[in-house]
Design an enzyme around this catalytic site. Sequence first.
Site, PDB file in Angstrom:
ATOM      1  CG  ASP A  35     -13.636  20.468  -1.906  1.00 47.04           C
ATOM      2  OD1 ASP A  35     -12.811  19.912  -2.653  1.00 47.04           O
ATOM      3  OD2 ASP A  35     -14.315  19.861  -1.066  1.00 47.04           O
ATOM      4  CB  ALA A  85      -9.811  15.547   6.050  1.00 45.36           C
ATOM      5  CB  SER A  87     -11.994  11.154   4.671  1.00 45.44           C
ATOM      6  OG  SER A  87     -12.522  10.645   3.456  1.00 45.44           O
ATOM      7  CB  THR A 132     -12.596  10.739  12.916  1.00 46.86           C
ATOM      8  OG1 THR A 132     -12.902   9.364  13.014  1.00 46.86           O
ATOM      9  CG2 THR A 132     -11.085  10.888  13.061  1.00 46.86           C
ATOM     10  CG  ASP A 133     -15.424   7.100  15.913  1.00 46.53           C
ATOM     11  OD1 ASP A 133     -14.734   7.121  14.868  1.00 46.53           O
ATOM     12  OD2 ASP A 133     -16.379   6.320  16.077  1.00 46.53           O
ATOM     13  CD  GLU A 134     -11.202   5.650  11.751  1.00 46.54           C
ATOM     14  OE1 GLU A 134      -9.999   5.492  11.489  1.00 46.54           O
ATOM     15  OE2 GLU A 134     -12.108   5.319  10.963  1.00 46.54           O
ATOM     16  CE1 TYR A 157      -9.311  10.564   8.303  1.00 41.38           C
ATOM     17  CE2 TYR A 157     -10.018   8.768   9.733  1.00 41.38           C
ATOM     18  CZ  TYR A 157     -10.254   9.998   9.143  1.00 41.38           C
ATOM     19  OH  TYR A 157     -11.424  10.673   9.405  1.00 41.38           O
ATOM     20  CE  LYS A 161     -10.103  14.510  10.869  1.00 44.02           C
ATOM     21  NZ  LYS A 161     -10.593  15.662  10.058  1.00 44.02           N
ATOM     22  CG  LEU A 197     -18.594  -1.884   4.524  1.00 44.62           C
ATOM     23  CD1 LEU A 197     -17.760  -2.964   3.840  1.00 44.62           C
ATOM     24  CD2 LEU A 197     -18.845  -2.264   5.981  1.00 44.62           C
TER      25      LEU A 197
HETATM   26  P1  NAD Z   1     -14.512  13.124   1.836  1.00 41.99           P
HETATM   27  O1  NAD Z   1     -13.244  12.390   1.555  1.00 41.99           O
HETATM   28  O2  NAD Z   1     -15.789  12.651   1.227  1.00 41.99           O
HETATM   29  O3  NAD Z   1     -14.357  14.653   1.431  1.00 41.99           O
HETATM   30  C1  NAD Z   1     -13.199  15.395   1.722  1.00 41.99           C
HETATM   31  C2  NAD Z   1     -13.291  16.703   0.930  1.00 41.99           C
HETATM   32  O4  NAD Z   1     -12.127  17.485   1.255  1.00 41.99           O
HETATM   33  C3  NAD Z   1     -13.306  16.505  -0.577  1.00 41.99           C
HETATM   34  O5  NAD Z   1     -14.299  17.314  -1.160  1.00 41.99           O
HETATM   35  C4  NAD Z   1     -11.923  16.953  -1.016  1.00 41.99           C
HETATM   36  O6  NAD Z   1     -11.880  17.496  -2.327  1.00 41.99           O
HETATM   37  C5  NAD Z   1     -11.600  18.006   0.040  1.00 41.99           C
HETATM   38  N1  NAD Z   1     -10.156  18.214   0.200  1.00 41.99           N
HETATM   39  C6  NAD Z   1      -9.217  17.254   0.383  1.00 41.99           C
HETATM   40  N2  NAD Z   1      -7.990  17.811   0.431  1.00 41.99           N
HETATM   41  C7  NAD Z   1      -8.168  19.159   0.296  1.00 41.99           C
HETATM   42  C8  NAD Z   1      -7.286  20.268   0.261  1.00 41.99           C
HETATM   43  N3  NAD Z   1      -5.968  20.100   0.366  1.00 41.99           N
HETATM   44  N4  NAD Z   1      -7.798  21.507   0.129  1.00 41.99           N
HETATM   45  C9  NAD Z   1      -9.147  21.682   0.004  1.00 41.99           C
HETATM   46  N5  NAD Z   1     -10.024  20.664  -0.006  1.00 41.99           N
HETATM   47  C10 NAD Z   1      -9.549  19.416   0.149  1.00 41.99           C
HETATM   48  O7  NAD Z   1     -14.611  13.148   3.430  1.00 41.99           O
HETATM   49  P2  NAD Z   1     -15.869  12.982   4.388  1.00 41.99           P
HETATM   50  O8  NAD Z   1     -16.109  11.559   4.610  1.00 41.99           O
HETATM   51  O9  NAD Z   1     -16.939  13.872   3.934  1.00 41.99           O
HETATM   52  O10 NAD Z   1     -15.242  13.573   5.734  1.00 41.99           O
HETATM   53  C11 NAD Z   1     -15.249  14.964   5.988  1.00 41.99           C
HETATM   54  C12 NAD Z   1     -14.582  15.228   7.332  1.00 41.99           C
HETATM   55  O11 NAD Z   1     -15.282  14.549   8.353  1.00 41.99           O
HETATM   56  C13 NAD Z   1     -13.144  14.758   7.406  1.00 41.99           C
HETATM   57  O12 NAD Z   1     -12.412  15.710   8.135  1.00 41.99           O
HETATM   58  C14 NAD Z   1     -13.221  13.446   8.159  1.00 41.99           C
HETATM   59  O13 NAD Z   1     -12.028  13.198   8.880  1.00 41.99           O
HETATM   60  C15 NAD Z   1     -14.383  13.705   9.079  1.00 41.99           C
HETATM   61  N6  NAD Z   1     -15.164  12.521   9.488  1.00 41.99           N
HETATM   62  C16 NAD Z   1     -15.637  11.638   8.536  1.00 41.99           C
HETATM   63  C17 NAD Z   1     -16.422  10.571   8.940  1.00 41.99           C
HETATM   64  C18 NAD Z   1     -16.988   9.585   7.939  1.00 41.99           C
HETATM   65  O14 NAD Z   1     -17.552   8.568   8.332  1.00 41.99           O
HETATM   66  N7  NAD Z   1     -16.887   9.832   6.637  1.00 41.99           N
HETATM   67  C19 NAD Z   1     -16.712  10.383  10.289  1.00 41.99           C
HETATM   68  C20 NAD Z   1     -16.189  11.288  11.226  1.00 41.99           C
HETATM   69  C21 NAD Z   1     -15.430  12.355  10.807  1.00 41.99           C
HETATM   70  O1  DAU Z   2     -15.231   6.244  12.548  1.00 43.87           O
HETATM   71  C1  DAU Z   2     -15.201   7.361  11.713  1.00 43.87           C
HETATM   72  C2  DAU Z   2     -14.442   7.035  10.451  1.00 43.87           C
HETATM   73  O2  DAU Z   2     -15.265   6.156   9.695  1.00 43.87           O
HETATM   74  C3  DAU Z   2     -14.084   8.263   9.639  1.00 43.87           C
HETATM   75  O3  DAU Z   2     -13.196   9.066  10.367  1.00 43.87           O
HETATM   76  C4  DAU Z   2     -13.442   7.865   8.300  1.00 43.87           C
HETATM   77  O4  DAU Z   2     -13.217   9.023   7.516  1.00 43.87           O
HETATM   78  C5  DAU Z   2     -14.382   6.933   7.579  1.00 43.87           C
HETATM   79  O5  DAU Z   2     -13.784   6.493   6.389  1.00 43.87           O
HETATM   80  C6  DAU Z   2     -14.748   5.736   8.457  1.00 43.87           C
HETATM   81  O6  DAU Z   2     -13.611   4.890   8.651  1.00 43.87           O
HETATM   82  P1  DAU Z   2     -13.718   3.288   8.557  1.00 43.87           P
HETATM   83  O7  DAU Z   2     -12.384   2.755   8.238  1.00 43.87           O
HETATM   84  O8  DAU Z   2     -14.423   2.741   9.742  1.00 43.87           O
HETATM   85  O9  DAU Z   2     -14.724   3.170   7.282  1.00 43.87           O
HETATM   86  P2  DAU Z   2     -14.744   2.168   6.031  1.00 43.87           P
HETATM   87  O10 DAU Z   2     -16.035   2.383   5.337  1.00 43.87           O
HETATM   88  O11 DAU Z   2     -13.490   2.256   5.240  1.00 43.87           O
HETATM   89  O12 DAU Z   2     -14.785   0.732   6.723  1.00 43.87           O
HETATM   90  C7  DAU Z   2     -15.841   0.372   7.587  1.00 43.87           C
HETATM   91  C8  DAU Z   2     -15.541  -1.034   8.101  1.00 43.87           C
HETATM   92  O13 DAU Z   2     -15.648  -1.956   6.995  1.00 43.87           O
HETATM   93  C9  DAU Z   2     -14.136  -1.205   8.638  1.00 43.87           C
HETATM   94  O14 DAU Z   2     -14.165  -2.117   9.725  1.00 43.87           O
HETATM   95  C10 DAU Z   2     -13.360  -1.821   7.469  1.00 43.87           C
HETATM   96  C11 DAU Z   2     -14.419  -2.649   6.767  1.00 43.87           C
HETATM   97  N1  DAU Z   2     -14.268  -2.778   5.303  1.00 43.87           N
HETATM   98  C12 DAU Z   2     -14.074  -1.646   4.569  1.00 43.87           C
HETATM   99  C13 DAU Z   2     -13.938  -1.707   3.197  1.00 43.87           C
HETATM  100  C14 DAU Z   2     -13.693  -0.462   2.388  1.00 43.87           C
HETATM  101  C15 DAU Z   2     -14.375  -4.020   4.694  1.00 43.87           C
HETATM  102  O15 DAU Z   2     -14.588  -5.049   5.363  1.00 43.87           O
HETATM  103  N2  DAU Z   2     -14.239  -4.081   3.330  1.00 43.87           N
HETATM  104  C16 DAU Z   2     -14.000  -2.994   2.556  1.00 43.87           C
HETATM  105  O16 DAU Z   2     -13.859  -3.148   1.314  1.00 43.87           O
END
Ligand code: NAD
Ligand code: DAU
Length: 351
Positions: A35, A85, A87, A132-134, A157, A161, A197
């Site tokens: 990381d 990533a 994210s 991600t599902d996105e 984003y 991905k 969120l």
């Molecule tokens: P996060 O942003 O919390 O963590 C990302 C991590 O990657 C951090 O520790 C950061 O330091 C590291 N990183 C970033 N750039 C880097 C680089 N160049 N080299 C090495 N390390 C690096 O992300 P998360 O929410 O834990 O998501 C992790 C993975 O899961 C991502 O690939 C994201 O697309 C995927 N994902 C996230 C969600 C979600 O809801 N959070 C859902 C589906 C998939």
């Molecule tokens: O679906 C998987 C994805 O979920 C992951 O791939 C992403 O890494 C992760 O960040 C997440 O994406 P979203 O954009 O769905 O998550 P977020 O928490 O940013 O937002 C969730 C929902 O809430 C979205 O519809 C936007 C809305 N939102 C978000 C924020 C930050 C608000 O209404 N207000 C806010 O301040």
Amino acid sequence: MEKTICITGGAGFIGSHAVRLFVKKYPAYMIVNVDSLTYAGNLENLTDVENNPNYKFVKADITNQQQVNILFHEYRFDGIIHLAAESHVDRSITNPLEFINTNIIGTVNLLHAAKERWKGNYSGKAFYHISTDEVFGSLGNEGYFTENTPYDPRSPYSASKASSDHLVRAYHNTYGLPILISNCSNNYGPNQFPEKLIPLAINNIKSSNPIPVYGKGENIRDWLYVEDHARAIDAIFHQGKNGETYAIGGNNEWKNIDLIRLLCRYMDEKLKRAPGTSEKLISFVTDRAGHDLRYAIDSSKLRDELGWEPSLSFEEGLRKTVDWYLEHETWLRHIVEGDYATYYERQYQER
Ligand code: NAD
Ligand code: DAU
């Protein structure tokens, strides 16, 4: 050690839960957490496992090809679980190039190093890409994403991905690299950075600040507790079929506004505030550009083939999450006292 497994992004939200699960469940594996510690990477997420003999942290940047090659040379990884990533969708709207660099170039650097290192001996190896599902775009009021849904990413984003998913499949088809991919819905739970969120709302409610809800709060997400995602990663890494994709979801769809109202109720109870106090903090703000309306996952392949299903109800998961944030004030304070304030102001000031 039986195997050396590299988990990239292990200091982040989902990565830290995956690291913890693997370190504790597989004492015969060496887990190397790679990381670069961006704003989202936080070693405080892993204090409970940092001294385990089968865990090692290496600070390295996956966008640096030389650093990646050295890592593969030094540790001779048997498997990669790739989570590193950028994210956050909102940050990808203000700064798309960083997402292209980390999510696309970073992934191809890892793929290339794995191909070169494992050349001629792919047996027992696996490159598992967490996506991600996105990448599937936005649903209307009906239907679900499955493994066969055509790609239609709509934010920088999700496009980055999607691009990384294509590159992973390209290395499988062209060079025979053993791969696995999973596409997961929205995660929530302990250790999530408070730009997303749920933790953002918890933090704001705690300090009686406005809760910014984009648009009318009508957008729908399918929420999965992060430890259940880590369990799915374990199942797919060990039992998934080479070359296959698995969709992971919580079967738990919520309109943002309904979710926030539920959270407000729990927070009022927890903080012993009069019912309705936190709801008054809801503030409807300018919508996210290109805001996807609905995500929902059909994860029956994962359930039927690998026997995985979510272990927690949303009620349990959300209450555990609220408790965790209220009990980890220092963790939260270290974040909100850093660059977070600048980010928050830029992101929300003019909405
Ligand atoms: P996060 O942003 O919390 O963590 C990302 C991590 O990657 C951090 O520790 C950061 O330091 C590291 N990183 C970033 N750039 C880097 C680089 N160049 N080299 C090495 N390390 C690096 O992300 P998360 O929410 O834990 O998501 C992790 C993975 O899961 C991502 O690939 C994201 O697309 C995927 N994902 C996230 C969600 C979600 O809801 N959070 C859902 C589906 C998939
Ligand atoms: O679906 C998987 C994805 O979920 C992951 O791939 C992403 O890494 C992760 O960040 C997440 O994406 P979203 O954009 O769905 O998550 P977020 O928490 O940013 O937002 C969730 C929902 O809430 C979205 O519809 C936007 C809305 N939102 C978000 C924020 C930050 C608000 O209404 N207000 C806010 O301040």
